[in-house]
Motif scaffolding. Sequence first.
Motif, mmCIF file in Angstrom:
data_model
loop_
_atom_site.group_PDB
_atom_site.id
_atom_site.type_symbol
_atom_site.label_atom_id
_atom_site.label_comp_id
_atom_site.label_asym_id
_atom_site.label_seq_id
_atom_site.Cartn_x
_atom_site.Cartn_y
_atom_site.Cartn_z
ATOM 1 N N PRO A 90 -14.821 -22.416 23.271
ATOM 2 C CA PRO A 90 -14.969 -22.272 21.815
ATOM 3 C C PRO A 90 -15.947 -21.163 21.457
ATOM 4 C CG PRO A 90 -16.173 -24.190 22.588
ATOM 5 C CD PRO A 90 -15.395 -23.676 23.765
ATOM 6 N N THR A 91 -15.669 -20.478 20.378
ATOM 7 C CA THR A 91 -16.548 -19.407 19.927
ATOM 8 C C THR A 91 -17.867 -19.985 19.424
ATOM 9 O OG1 THR A 91 -14.678 -18.020 19.290
ATOM 10 C CG2 THR A 91 -16.809 -17.507 18.289
ATOM 11 N N GLY A 92 -18.954 -19.442 19.930
ATOM 12 C CA GLY A 92 -20.274 -19.859 19.477
ATOM 13 C C GLY A 92 -21.057 -18.714 18.875
ATOM 14 N N LEU A 93 -20.681 -17.466 19.259
ATOM 15 C CA LEU A 93 -21.417 -16.294 18.785
ATOM 16 C C LEU A 93 -20.453 -15.167 18.487
ATOM 17 C CD1 LEU A 93 -24.092 -14.724 18.322
ATOM 18 C CD2 LEU A 93 -24.012 -14.111 20.760
ATOM 19 N N VAL A 94 -20.629 -14.552 17.326
ATOM 20 C CA VAL A 94 -19.901 -13.343 16.947
ATOM 21 C C VAL A 94 -20.938 -12.269 16.682
ATOM 22 C CG1 VAL A 94 -18.331 -12.256 15.310
ATOM 23 C CG2 VAL A 94 -18.000 -14.656 15.940
ATOM 24 N N ASP A 95 -20.831 -11.138 17.373
ATOM 25 C CA ASP A 95 -21.783 -10.036 17.217
ATOM 26 C C ASP A 95 -21.062 -8.884 16.531
ATOM 27 O OD1 ASP A 95 -23.795 -8.198 17.372
ATOM 28 O OD2 ASP A 95 -24.259 -8.561 19.473
ATOM 29 N N LEU A 96 -21.474 -8.567 15.304
ATOM 30 C CA LEU A 96 -20.811 -7.548 14.492
ATOM 31 C C LEU A 96 -21.718 -6.337 14.328
ATOM 32 C CD1 LEU A 96 -18.451 -6.774 12.484
ATOM 33 C CD2 LEU A 96 -19.853 -7.808 10.693
ATOM 34 N N THR A 97 -21.155 -5.167 14.605
ATOM 35 C CA THR A 97 -21.858 -3.908 14.361
ATOM 36 C C THR A 97 -21.060 -3.127 13.322
ATOM 37 O OG1 THR A 97 -22.694 -3.836 16.630
ATOM 38 C CG2 THR A 97 -22.721 -1.775 15.389
#
Length: 421
Positions: free
Chosen positions: A151-158
């Motif tokens: 499951p997704t726990g972290l999304v890192d957006l630049t």
Amino acid sequence: MAFDTAISGINAASADLNVISNNIANASTVGYKTSRAEFADVFATSLLGAGGNAIGKGVSLSAVTQEFGQGNISFTDNALDLAISGGGFFQLSVDGALQYTRAGNFKVDREGFVVSNAGSRLQGFQVNSVGDVTGQLGDIQIDTSLLDPNPTGLVDLTSNLDSREVPPNVPFGGPFDAFALPPTSPDPSSFNATTSTTVYDGLGNPHVLSLYFVKTATPNQWEVHSLVDGVTTSGPDTLTFQSNGQFDPLTLPVEVNITGWQPLNAAGVGTGADPQDITVSLSDTTQFGTPFAVSSVIQDGFAAGQLRGLEIDSTGIAFARFTNGESRALAQIALANFNNPNGLQPIGDTNWVETFASGPSNVGAPGTSGLGVIQSAALEESNVEITAQLVDLIIAQRNFQANAQVIQAEDAVTQTVINLR
């Protein structure tokens, strides 16, 4: 008698011919090493040794040694064809007994074990649950079962938000629900920029996470709203930039925290996955006078995956590639070397076993402690040099014929003595 001496020479030449013929027969055998017959002269001695004018009693076969020089490496289309470039042997297990080989034509049996053509299991260092190589040796097994979803726990957006934007005339509104009757969604006139990415629940189902950025009337300030599958999950969260278009280091990390998100299917019903928290990191977001752009979006979730392929690198680590784009280390191939490789006992199938003369095996990872590296999709050819073997064949034939001539000469002398009156 010269008869005995010549017969020993004929036996030696016959042994030489046998060794040479075996080399020629195995010129195309993968991993085969050239053998060489070695001889020693024979002297008759008494308790006090041989006399000063002692005449030899012929020749004996003292040893048949193998030349463990590197064979040529030929490339194939099979990832499980392995060649060793440098020193060392593959370690095989046959019902718990260890054997060693340079022949790397391996395959997978019905239980998923990597085996030789004779069914011997290739040995390697095992990996733990997180894919780290341990020091434990064992059979290498290819697990063909599905890779569990994460499951997704972290999304890192630049990304960059355009500092030239003005606040929208239409309020953003919300909360929104794409499954309501009628469904509700953000008005395109109510936000300045948006981006989306795929996230995964605990069952590996994909969902769409959307972020909406709204410029406020306060200089250098934005609001961010988050929706998953068209349903509002959090917001608004405030982003405040410095006059240089970057966040104040004292305010880092800048995150949007989605808590207790309940995954829904296409009908708006729970998928059966547990509620989960997702952190969206915006610490690398900037506000410069250029159009809105997303440089990268990285998230740590993935769906279930089926084994698609296998790759083995030069250090012997076997990586499984899955249909969901993930890869996982399965094991690291172990290599073994010996202080005296010539002391190994050949047992057929291009395999050797350890002996007292060879000394114990020194096992390590490829590329360490003098061990060679692994070349995947390649095989080590026999190191037999056919031209040299044919020359040696002529020499052995000449030696055989010469010793036969000695017997003929001795026979003629004997007949002369018998015919004396």
